[in-house]
Design a protein around this motif. Sequence first.
Motif, PDB file in Angstrom:
ATOM      1  N   UNK A  89       0.891  -1.106   0.054  1.00  8.38           N
ATOM      2  CA  UNK A  89       0.011   0.010   0.074  1.00  8.38           C
ATOM      3  C   UNK A  89       0.807   1.078  -0.132  1.00  8.38           C
ATOM      4  N   UNK A  90       2.041   1.294   0.950  1.00  8.16           N
ATOM      5  CA  UNK A  90       3.021   2.298   0.858  1.00  8.16           C
ATOM      6  C   UNK A  90       3.668   2.489  -0.433  1.00  8.16           C
ATOM      7  N   UNK A 145      -5.020  -3.495  -5.285  1.00  7.90           N
ATOM      8  CA  UNK A 145      -4.568  -2.000  -5.274  1.00  7.90           C
ATOM      9  C   UNK A 145      -4.248  -1.299  -6.379  1.00  7.90           C
ATOM     10  N   UNK A 146      -3.330  -1.972  -7.123  1.00 10.15           N
ATOM     11  CA  UNK A 146      -2.756  -1.409  -8.400  1.00 10.15           C
ATOM     12  C   UNK A 146      -4.216  -1.031  -9.384  1.00 10.15           C
ATOM     13  N   UNK A 147      -4.929  -1.898  -9.540  1.00 10.85           N
ATOM     14  CA  UNK A 147      -6.380  -1.703 -10.006  1.00 10.85           C
ATOM     15  C   UNK A 147      -7.252  -0.363  -9.632  1.00 10.85           C
ATOM     16  N   UNK A 148      -7.130  -0.390  -8.319  1.00 11.45           N
ATOM     17  CA  UNK A 148      -8.215   0.436  -7.635  1.00 11.45           C
ATOM     18  C   UNK A 148      -7.600   2.090  -7.518  1.00 11.45           C
ATOM     19  N   UNK A 149      -6.355   1.742  -7.065  1.00 12.27           N
ATOM     20  CA  UNK A 149      -5.766   3.119  -6.872  1.00 12.27           C
ATOM     21  C   UNK A 149      -5.036   3.771  -8.238  1.00 12.27           C
ATOM     22  N   UNK A 150      -4.319   3.168  -9.051  1.00 11.62           N
ATOM     23  CA  UNK A 150      -3.605   3.345 -10.171  1.00 11.62           C
ATOM     24  C   UNK A 150      -4.491   3.413 -11.437  1.00 11.62           C
ATOM     25  N   UNK A 151      -5.246   2.245 -11.386  1.00 12.46           N
ATOM     26  CA  UNK A 151      -6.115   2.089 -12.700  1.00 12.46           C
ATOM     27  C   UNK A 151      -7.340   2.910 -12.618  1.00 12.46           C
TER      28      UNK A 151
END
Length: 433
Positions: A33-34, A176-182
């Motif tokens: 997450x960090x 996390x990659x999908x929700x935050x960056x995607x």
Amino acid sequence: MPITLGDRDRQILKLAVPAFGALIAEPLFLLTDTVIVGRLPAPALGALGVASTVLSALVGLCVFLAYGTTAAVARQIGAGDTRRAIRHGVDGLWLAAGVGLAAIAAVWPLAPYLVHLLGAEGELARQAVTYLRVSLLGVPSMLLVLAGTGVLRGMRDAMTPLLVSVGAFALNALLNVLFVLGLGWGVAGSAWGTVLAQTLAAAVYLVMMFARHRAPFRPDPAGIRAAGTAGAALVVRTACLQAVLIIATSAATRMGEAQIEAHTIIFRIWTLLAFALDAIAIAGQTITGHSLGAGDVAGTRAATRRMVAWGVGSGVALGLLVIVSGPFLPGLFDAEAAVARELSAPLWVAALLQPVAGVVFVLDGVLIGAGDQSYLARAGVWTTLAYLPAVLLVLVSGGGLVALWTALGVWMAARLVTLGLRARGDRWLVTGA
């Protein structure tokens, strides 16, 4: 036939190596997450640090669900009563579910006050509250995972928790990659990824317990009360640990934005290393519970000495790893120049504390496995009192992160003394079921 040193090492490693993988899953969740949230504009990373401090304290207070259950189940298995061991495990699962739901009800309305207590204001506070409230929805699952892990470890099954943890970590990273960056959900997306991964992990544990081990599903109110009462001393011990860490984060928050972000990175690394060292402590819980349940005091002493040696060696290795990896950490976390400047010196302090931490974690695990929770609670209070003047001096003198982490070193030294003195005595060596 006596147990050789090689046999002792194999027994420790058989439990510690899988436990290492399972234990680092939670800090790896936060470390992932960090890294991902570090790509977002400020103050996202600081918000993650503030909110996850509250979450870590909350879940940490409930670590008795794993530790207490491991010790209780292991002692019954050592005494030859598998049926009673499984009943202890079911009581722990029901207690975990109840505590998790109560935590949501209690902490949700208090979220703004809690982040403010840690020094967060304005946009930093708003994002911290968002992350905290979304993450609260996964707390019951986190606690069920703790209890389920404790049951299986007490039965000397360290491999299943490892497999579940690896799967949950991989899913958390992808989400996390999908929700935050995607999808651009910001810090809320990071929290949702962790919630979904933890929920799936909890479902796996429930299936394992009630299908594979055919445990009785119905709750036993008397057993649940007994599990809660037995864990009360561990709650006091853990509350003292969490109080020290919360005070440290609060002090770093008041130093400035660069300092709290640097402290967040160092604290993530410290947590990862602490859980790695705790793998030997988990082996200590299981081995101590089994051997004392079977009445083997001499074996308990011998195993303790060997695990302390493993703790020292592991601490030295991890400290060297921190020193070698130090120059690469700012790039890994995409830290700004001001944050990178704050990282270097306190990282050395954290590295030098690792051998001490290795001994402290091992002895803590051994005494938990022995059921010596009352002493651990008293020792937790005394070591916290030893820490408070040190951190107060940092705040009064305007010291930086090096001084703050040195104060944490005072606390670790106090823990080493209290646990070492107890382990040298005999009062914790209580045998039988």
